[in-house]
Design a protein around this motif. Structure first.
Motif, PDB file in Angstrom:
ATOM      1  N   ARG A  86       0.840  -1.196   0.000  1.00 53.79           N
ATOM      2  CA  ARG A  86       0.000   0.000   0.000  1.00 53.79           C
ATOM      3  C   ARG A  86       0.877   1.249   0.000  1.00 53.79           C
ATOM      4  NH1 ARG A  86       0.115  -2.060   5.122  1.00 53.79           N
ATOM      5  NH2 ARG A  86       0.558  -0.629   6.859  1.00 53.79           N
ATOM      6  N   SER A  87       0.310   2.361  -0.399  1.00 58.44           N
ATOM      7  CA  SER A  87       1.076   3.602  -0.455  1.00 58.44           C
ATOM      8  C   SER A  87       0.328   4.714   0.270  1.00 58.44           C
ATOM      9  CB  SER A  87       1.334   4.017  -1.902  1.00 58.44           C
ATOM     10  OG  SER A  87       1.974   5.266  -1.954  1.00 58.44           O
ATOM     11  N   TYR A  88       1.011   5.328   1.235  1.00 58.34           N
ATOM     12  CA  TYR A  88       0.459   6.503   1.909  1.00 58.34           C
ATOM     13  C   TYR A  88       0.832   7.786   1.179  1.00 58.34           C
ATOM     14  CZ  TYR A  88      -0.633   3.470   5.870  1.00 58.34           C
ATOM     15  OH  TYR A  88      -1.150   2.478   6.666  1.00 58.34           O
ATOM     16  N   ALA A  89       1.939   7.765   0.447  1.00 53.42           N
ATOM     17  CA  ALA A  89       2.412   8.976  -0.217  1.00 53.42           C
ATOM     18  C   ALA A  89       1.720   9.220  -1.548  1.00 53.42           C
ATOM     19  CB  ALA A  89       3.931   8.881  -0.431  1.00 53.42           C
ATOM     20  N   LEU A  90       1.442   8.151  -2.280  1.00 55.62           N
ATOM     21  CA  LEU A  90       0.861   8.311  -3.609  1.00 55.62           C
ATOM     22  C   LEU A  90      -0.428   9.125  -3.603  1.00 55.62           C
ATOM     23  CD1 LEU A  90       0.699   7.666  -6.640  1.00 55.62           C
ATOM     24  CD2 LEU A  90      -0.442   5.529  -6.019  1.00 55.62           C
ATOM     25  N   PRO A  91      -1.433   8.801  -2.770  1.00 59.08           N
ATOM     26  CA  PRO A  91      -2.675   9.588  -2.830  1.00 59.08           C
ATOM     27  C   PRO A  91      -2.492  11.035  -2.413  1.00 59.08           C
ATOM     28  CG  PRO A  91      -2.746   7.988  -1.028  1.00 59.08           C
ATOM     29  CD  PRO A  91      -1.551   7.646  -1.848  1.00 59.08           C
ATOM     30  N   VAL A  92      -1.479  11.339  -1.589  1.00 60.31           N
ATOM     31  CA  VAL A  92      -1.206  12.740  -1.269  1.00 60.31           C
ATOM     32  C   VAL A  92      -0.849  13.491  -2.549  1.00 60.31           C
ATOM     33  CG1 VAL A  92       0.344  14.318  -0.055  1.00 60.31           C
ATOM     34  CG2 VAL A  92      -0.471  12.252   1.094  1.00 60.31           C
ATOM     35  N   GLY A  93       0.071  12.932  -3.324  1.00 54.32           N
ATOM     36  CA  GLY A  93       0.461  13.564  -4.573  1.00 54.32           C
ATOM     37  C   GLY A  93      -0.692  13.647  -5.560  1.00 54.32           C
ATOM     38  N   GLU A  94      -1.498  12.585  -5.655  1.00 57.69           N
ATOM     39  CA  GLU A  94      -2.621  12.580  -6.584  1.00 57.69           C
ATOM     40  C   GLU A  94      -3.667  13.614  -6.202  1.00 57.69           C
ATOM     41  OE1 GLU A  94      -2.879   8.078  -8.319  1.00 57.69           O
ATOM     42  OE2 GLU A  94      -3.650   8.394  -6.298  1.00 57.69           O
ATOM     43  N   TYR A 154     -11.383  10.190  -1.542  1.00 62.79           N
ATOM     44  CA  TYR A 154     -11.456   8.912  -0.837  1.00 62.79           C
ATOM     45  C   TYR A 154     -10.997   7.772  -1.740  1.00 62.79           C
ATOM     46  CZ  TYR A 154     -13.486   4.868   1.521  1.00 62.79           C
ATOM     47  OH  TYR A 154     -13.653   3.652   2.118  1.00 62.79           O
ATOM     48  N   GLY A 155     -11.474   7.760  -2.985  1.00 61.49           N
ATOM     49  CA  GLY A 155     -11.154   6.671  -3.894  1.00 61.49           C
ATOM     50  C   GLY A 155      -9.688   6.595  -4.252  1.00 61.49           C
ATOM     51  N   LEU A 156      -9.013   7.747  -4.356  1.00 64.55           N
ATOM     52  CA  LEU A 156      -7.581   7.738  -4.653  1.00 64.55           C
ATOM     53  C   LEU A 156      -6.802   7.053  -3.533  1.00 64.55           C
ATOM     54  CD1 LEU A 156      -7.203  11.336  -6.130  1.00 64.55           C
ATOM     55  CD2 LEU A 156      -6.955   9.180  -7.382  1.00 64.55           C
ATOM     56  N   THR A 200     -17.172   9.900   1.623  1.00 63.41           N
ATOM     57  CA  THR A 200     -16.791   8.555   2.074  1.00 63.41           C
ATOM     58  C   THR A 200     -17.958   7.582   1.941  1.00 63.41           C
ATOM     59  OG1 THR A 200     -15.115   9.378   3.607  1.00 63.41           O
ATOM     60  CG2 THR A 200     -16.044   7.215   4.082  1.00 63.41           C
ATOM     61  N   PHE A 201     -19.169   8.044   2.317  1.00 61.64           N
ATOM     62  CA  PHE A 201     -20.339   7.176   2.233  1.00 61.64           C
ATOM     63  C   PHE A 201     -20.743   6.907   0.783  1.00 61.64           C
ATOM     64  CE2 PHE A 201     -21.808   8.867   6.650  1.00 61.64           C
ATOM     65  CZ  PHE A 201     -20.802   8.133   7.246  1.00 61.64           C
ATOM     66  N   SER A 233     -15.873   3.801 -10.505  1.00 56.84           N
ATOM     67  CA  SER A 233     -14.921   4.421  -9.582  1.00 56.84           C
ATOM     68  C   SER A 233     -13.717   4.911 -10.378  1.00 56.84           C
ATOM     69  CB  SER A 233     -14.481   3.418  -8.507  1.00 56.84           C
ATOM     70  OG  SER A 233     -13.486   3.975  -7.667  1.00 56.84           O
ATOM     71  N   PRO A 234     -13.751   6.146 -10.900  1.00 55.94           N
ATOM     72  CA  PRO A 234     -12.629   6.662 -11.692  1.00 55.94           C
ATOM     73  C   PRO A 234     -11.275   6.580 -10.986  1.00 55.94           C
ATOM     74  CG  PRO A 234     -14.535   8.075 -11.959  1.00 55.94           C
ATOM     75  CD  PRO A 234     -14.895   7.083 -10.894  1.00 55.94           C
ATOM     76  N   PRO A 235     -11.167   6.868  -9.677  1.00 58.08           N
ATOM     77  CA  PRO A 235      -9.855   6.721  -9.045  1.00 58.08           C
ATOM     78  C   PRO A 235      -9.306   5.299  -9.112  1.00 58.08           C
ATOM     79  CG  PRO A 235     -11.315   8.021  -7.648  1.00 58.08           C
ATOM     80  CD  PRO A 235     -12.158   7.417  -8.730  1.00 58.08           C
ATOM     81  N   THR A 236     -10.180   4.306  -8.939  1.00 55.88           N
ATOM     82  CA  THR A 236      -9.736   2.914  -9.035  1.00 55.88           C
ATOM     83  C   THR A 236      -9.246   2.609 -10.442  1.00 55.88           C
ATOM     84  OG1 THR A 236     -11.308   2.225  -7.317  1.00 55.88           O
ATOM     85  CG2 THR A 236     -10.448   0.513  -8.775  1.00 55.88           C
ATOM     86  N   GLY A 237     -10.006   3.021 -11.439  1.00 52.17           N
ATOM     87  CA  GLY A 237      -9.588   2.794 -12.812  1.00 52.17           C
ATOM     88  C   GLY A 237      -8.295   3.502 -13.150  1.00 52.17           C
ATOM     89  N   PHE A 238      -8.112   4.718 -12.628  1.00 54.75           N
ATOM     90  CA  PHE A 238      -6.898   5.465 -12.903  1.00 54.75           C
ATOM     91  C   PHE A 238      -5.674   4.769 -12.322  1.00 54.75           C
ATOM     92  CE2 PHE A 238      -3.728   8.419 -11.269  1.00 54.75           C
ATOM     93  CZ  PHE A 238      -3.275   8.979 -12.455  1.00 54.75           C
TER      94      PHE A 238
END
Length: 511
Positions: A86-94, A154-156, A200-201, A233-238
């Motif tokens: 898992r990545s904690y840094a990646l979604p920050v940048g995204e 949330y999704g990212l 989130t919901f 879920s566009p973030p998942t697809g991305f």
């Protein structure tokens, strides 16, 4: 309870801006060192970097080191069960890149453009001397577009391997950054509720449905399943598109019992009171319902938030988005009563948006309640949900009464939903909701009480195809000064074609 057919999930969610989102986010790679203690991984060498044997280490420049780190990070595949990869840094940048480019778009194309022309001075002011307010954005912006934006944050995070609560914190962080740095206006209290919590919901059902679509395939998901998951879920697809094998592992659903129904047809107004002449009497309607984790399936547990959820959306020609409702079990457990009843109970999260042409109501809330199924005979079963709770909601008439034509307040709410299944041939649905936008934490003096009732009769004609007659009614009783419409009612009748999922009416069998 079996697999979800690809052909029924393609139209799961008509998400506008998917391709714009992908265009904005393409190339948003963010390198991260492998987790401490993880096993060394060796991926294929990049064609742009020489092998270590071809270049002495003393000549390895910073670019080469970054390339090697990026390759190792990509090869550290996500494992959902342990959290490895898992990545904690990646979604920050995204999230930051997404917000930066969204701000660039808004300041050139969205009025008033000056609201988005942020700079160091406006950011510093909002950060050090903030004046938090309840803003005056349009109802659909505050109560739907902001929660949908929160679902992107949330999704990212979620599709980067983080769990529910961690992803919620990223949505909170993304919302806060936008309030401080995305706009020049005063930061908004209501946005910090609707965006991260409502987001989130919404975001977790989007993520779960996309993952289930990918999971229900033999071997590697094909193009159409990948595209369908990206639409849901566009973030998942991305993240799956850009980072490939890094996030190729699919979130394990644990095979929940599900119910899927698609409906489309025509609608006509059956009754109305104190409504404007602009109400469309007839039109087209489309409706989608998906339930995940229905109680009673042997071996299925409720250890993760939203291991049970119910998602519903209705679109009409009159005002596009007529309603969207999402509820899920946050913390709870299952129970059994004799041989005939299985259920779950606990704390639920709710997001509701209802707009039956003449007025609107939306609520982001927490509720206590239960969902269950009871066998009434060998072939007749009833599934139900009963909830009561409170949140921060908004409601108002469509007729403008000032700069903001709706009102905020603490909003207690209740829900009772029953579905009767008579074998595999006939189904009756009854759902009642009530929202009371109170004077507590209110933006104006006054209150609103809104009732919503939905009922339908579905007859399965052949295989998964059927017909349904639906009736819904919405009533608003308001007590505010200087408003034209205080007592409003509108009712609609619809005749609809029905396409069911493989689980039919969704009856769970454990006997």
């Amino acid at each position: 309870m079996s697999s979800l057919p690809n052909q029924t999930l393609r139209p799961l969610r008509a998400v506008s801006g998917v391709f714009l989102f992908l265009w904005i986010m393409v190339g948003a790679g963010f390198a991260q060192e492998p987790a401490a203690g993880s096993a060394p991984l060796h991926g294929p060498p990049s064609p742009f970097e020489p092998l270590p044997s071809e270049k002495p280490s003393s000549q390895l420049n910073a670019s080469g080191k970054l390339g090697r780190i990026a390759r190792e990070w990509r090869d550290d595949k996500l494992v959902w069960e342990t959290g490895a990869g898992r990545s904690y840094a990646l979604p920050v940048g995204e999230i930051l890149l997404y917000e930066f480019l969204l701000n660039m778009f808004d300041r050139h194309f969205v009025e008033p453009m000056d609201d988005y022309k942020t700079n160091g001075d406006t950011i510093w002011k909002n950060l050090t001397d903030p004046h938090w307010v309840v803003d005056n954005d349009q109802f659909k912006v505050n109560q739907f577009l902001h929660p949908y934006g929160g679902s992107v944050y949330y999704g990212l995070a979620r599709s980067s391997g983080l769990n529910f609560w961690e992803s919620f914190l990223y949505s909170v962080g993304g919302s806060f950054v936008w309030e401080i740095a995305g706009e020049t206006t005063n930061p908004s209290i209501n946005d910090m509720i609707a965006t991260p919590i409502g987001g989130t919901f919404l975001g977790e059902p989007f993520f779960r449905m996309a993952s289930l679509l990918l999971e229900d395939s033999e071997g590697k998901p094909g193009f159409w399943r990948e595209l369908g998951a990206a639409v849901i879920s566009p973030p998942t697809g991305f993240n799956r598109l850009v980072f490939g094998d890094k996030f190729a592992t699919i979130f394990p659903s644990h095979k929940p019992a599900t119910f899927l129904r698609l409906q489309a047809g025509g609608t006509i107004s059956s009754s109305s009171r104190n409504v404007s002449s602009a109400v469309e009497e007839t039109g087209a309607v489309a409706d989608f319902t998906f339930s995940y984790g229905l109680p009673g399936k042997p071996g299925y547990t409720y250890k993760r938030p939203f291991d049970y959820f119910d998602f519903h959306v209705t679109a009409v020609t009159a005002n596009v988005l007529e309603s969207i409702n999402s509820r899920g079990l946050l913390i709870g457990t299952d129970y059994a009563y004799g041989e005939s009843t299985r259920g779950i109970w606990g704390l639920y999260g709710n997001y509701d948006y209802i707009s039956p042409q003449v007025f609107r109501v939306s609520n982001t809330a927490l509720s206590l309640g239960t969902t269950w199924q009871t066998w009434l005979s060998d072939v007749v079963a009833v599934q139900g949900t009963a909830l009561a709770g409170a949140g921060y909601g908004a409601a108002g008439s469509i007729e403008a009464t000032g700069e903001r034509d709706y009102h905020y307040g603490l909003t207690p709410h209740g829900l009772l939903s029953l579905r009767f299944m008579f074998g595999d041939r006939v189904m009756i649905d009854l759902t009642g909701r009530e929202y009371y936008v109170s004077t507590a934490l209110a933006t104006e003096h006054g209150w609103e009480n809104i009732l919503r009732g939905d009922s339908s009769l579905t007859v399965r004609v052949y295989d998964r195809h059927g017909l349904a007659v639906r009736y819904n009614t919405s009533h608003r009783d308001a007590n505010y000064p200087n408003i034209s419409y205080k007592d409003q009612t509108v009712g609609m009748v619809s005749l609809m074609y029905v396409l069911l999922g493989d689980s039919g009416f969704g009856t769970v069998e454990w006997r």
